[in-house]
Scaffold this motif. Sequence first.
Motif, PDB file in Angstrom:
ATOM      1  N   ILE A  90      -7.660   3.360  -2.488  1.00  0.00           N
ATOM      2  CA  ILE A  90      -6.470   2.639  -2.074  1.00  0.00           C
ATOM      3  C   ILE A  90      -5.439   2.772  -3.193  1.00  0.00           C
ATOM      4  O   ILE A  90      -5.696   2.363  -4.321  1.00  0.00           O
ATOM      5  N   ASP A  91      -4.285   3.368  -2.889  1.00  0.00           N
ATOM      6  CA  ASP A  91      -3.177   3.431  -3.848  1.00  0.00           C
ATOM      7  C   ASP A  91      -2.139   2.405  -3.417  1.00  0.00           C
ATOM      8  O   ASP A  91      -1.804   2.323  -2.227  1.00  0.00           O
ATOM      9  N   TYR A  92      -1.641   1.623  -4.357  1.00  0.00           N
ATOM     10  CA  TYR A  92      -0.706   0.558  -4.036  1.00  0.00           C
ATOM     11  C   TYR A  92       0.285   0.341  -5.171  1.00  0.00           C
ATOM     12  O   TYR A  92       0.124   0.884  -6.272  1.00  0.00           O
TER      13      TYR A  92
ATOM     14  N   ALA B  88       3.904  -5.461  -8.641  1.00  0.00           N
ATOM     15  CA  ALA B  88       4.857  -5.769  -9.720  1.00  0.00           C
ATOM     16  C   ALA B  88       5.639  -4.520 -10.137  1.00  0.00           C
ATOM     17  O   ALA B  88       5.912  -4.323 -11.317  1.00  0.00           O
ATOM     18  N   GLY B  89       5.937  -3.652  -9.165  1.00  0.00           N
ATOM     19  CA  GLY B  89       6.703  -2.449  -9.443  1.00  0.00           C
ATOM     20  C   GLY B  89       5.925  -1.337 -10.109  1.00  0.00           C
ATOM     21  O   GLY B  89       6.475  -0.286 -10.410  1.00  0.00           O
ATOM     22  N   ARG B  90       4.637  -1.525 -10.319  1.00  0.00           N
ATOM     23  CA  ARG B  90       3.813  -0.510 -10.990  1.00  0.00           C
ATOM     24  C   ARG B  90       2.794   0.069 -10.010  1.00  0.00           C
ATOM     25  O   ARG B  90       2.101  -0.672  -9.313  1.00  0.00           O
ATOM     26  N   PRO B  91       2.682   1.400  -9.992  1.00  0.00           N
ATOM     27  CA  PRO B  91       1.654   2.008  -9.142  1.00  0.00           C
ATOM     28  C   PRO B  91       0.269   1.786  -9.740  1.00  0.00           C
ATOM     29  O   PRO B  91       0.097   1.770 -10.963  1.00  0.00           O
ATOM     30  N   SER B  92      -0.687   1.587  -8.866  1.00  0.00           N
ATOM     31  CA  SER B  92      -2.080   1.410  -9.284  1.00  0.00           C
ATOM     32  C   SER B  92      -2.985   1.868  -8.150  1.00  0.00           C
ATOM     33  O   SER B  92      -2.508   2.230  -7.076  1.00  0.00           O
TER      34      SER B  92
ATOM     35  N   SER C 291       4.542  -0.137   5.249  1.00  0.00           N
ATOM     36  CA  SER C 291       5.514  -1.047   5.844  1.00  0.00           C
ATOM     37  C   SER C 291       5.082  -2.512   5.745  1.00  0.00           C
ATOM     38  O   SER C 291       5.851  -3.402   6.052  1.00  0.00           O
ATOM     39  N   TYR C 292       3.877  -2.768   5.312  1.00  0.00           N
ATOM     40  CA  TYR C 292       3.376  -4.130   5.177  1.00  0.00           C
ATOM     41  C   TYR C 292       3.216  -4.500   3.713  1.00  0.00           C
ATOM     42  O   TYR C 292       2.841  -3.674   2.896  1.00  0.00           O
ATOM     43  N   VAL C 293       3.473  -5.753   3.415  1.00  0.00           N
ATOM     44  CA  VAL C 293       3.283  -6.280   2.069  1.00  0.00           C
ATOM     45  C   VAL C 293       2.293  -7.440   2.172  1.00  0.00           C
ATOM     46  O   VAL C 293       2.431  -8.298   3.050  1.00  0.00           O
ATOM     47  N   THR C 294       1.305  -7.440   1.284  1.00  0.00           N
ATOM     48  CA  THR C 294       0.345  -8.549   1.238  1.00  0.00           C
ATOM     49  C   THR C 294       0.856  -9.546   0.203  1.00  0.00           C
ATOM     50  O   THR C 294       1.105  -9.178  -0.944  1.00  0.00           O
TER      51      THR C 294
ATOM     52  N   LEU D 199       0.841  -1.205   0.000  1.00  0.00           N
ATOM     53  CA  LEU D 199       0.000   0.000   0.000  1.00  0.00           C
ATOM     54  C   LEU D 199       0.870   1.246   0.000  1.00  0.00           C
ATOM     55  O   LEU D 199       1.941   1.266   0.608  1.00  0.00           O
ATOM     56  N   ARG D 200       0.387   2.291  -0.665  1.00  0.00           N
ATOM     57  CA  ARG D 200       1.077   3.580  -0.675  1.00  0.00           C
ATOM     58  C   ARG D 200       0.263   4.628   0.064  1.00  0.00           C
ATOM     59  O   ARG D 200       0.808   5.477   0.747  1.00  0.00           O
ATOM     60  N   SER D 201      -1.070   4.610  -0.101  1.00  0.00           N
ATOM     61  CA  SER D 201      -1.921   5.568   0.612  1.00  0.00           C
ATOM     62  C   SER D 201      -3.359   5.075   0.627  1.00  0.00           C
ATOM     63  O   SER D 201      -3.760   4.261  -0.202  1.00  0.00           O
TER      64      SER D 201
END
Length: 148
Positions: free
Chosen positions: A109-111, A114-118, A77-80, A26-28
């Motif tokens: 939800i911004d996340y 695979a290295g790409r923002p979505s 700080s968490y990865v699903t 997650l980013r925001s």
Amino acid sequence: MPTKTDEITDIGFDPFYNLTGEPIRLRSVTFASPPPELRILNVRAYNYKQTKETVIGLSGDLAKECPHVFKPKPINSYVTPPHGSSSWFVVIAFTISKPGRYSLKRVRIDYTAAGRPSWQYITIDTAVTVTNPPKPGPTPLPPSAVCG
């Protein structure tokens, strides 16, 4: 969900499930189309098991009032894991400055996957009814009302 003007309200979301084959970070997280009277104070992630799986809608600054129970981490700080559930959940703490009935329909939800923002919306369909507090103004809840 009843609350008072300028009282801290918390909305928590169940742990996320990742349907993709890639880990997601997650980013925001924010409300989609929030009313101008709404002010987000913080967005934090909590360990689902540590918090006794209890937060969906509470009041107060959870980390300050119950530091022995609520130990927040930044949401990034968490990865699903791929095709798995997160061990954490997100809580948005906010206030609303004017009385009224407010419809909070979705969160954005911004996340990164695979290295790409979505991003995507999650429907929450929550109504918050805000009233003025009794005079002389807002009073904090005791920790026992928040911590259990």
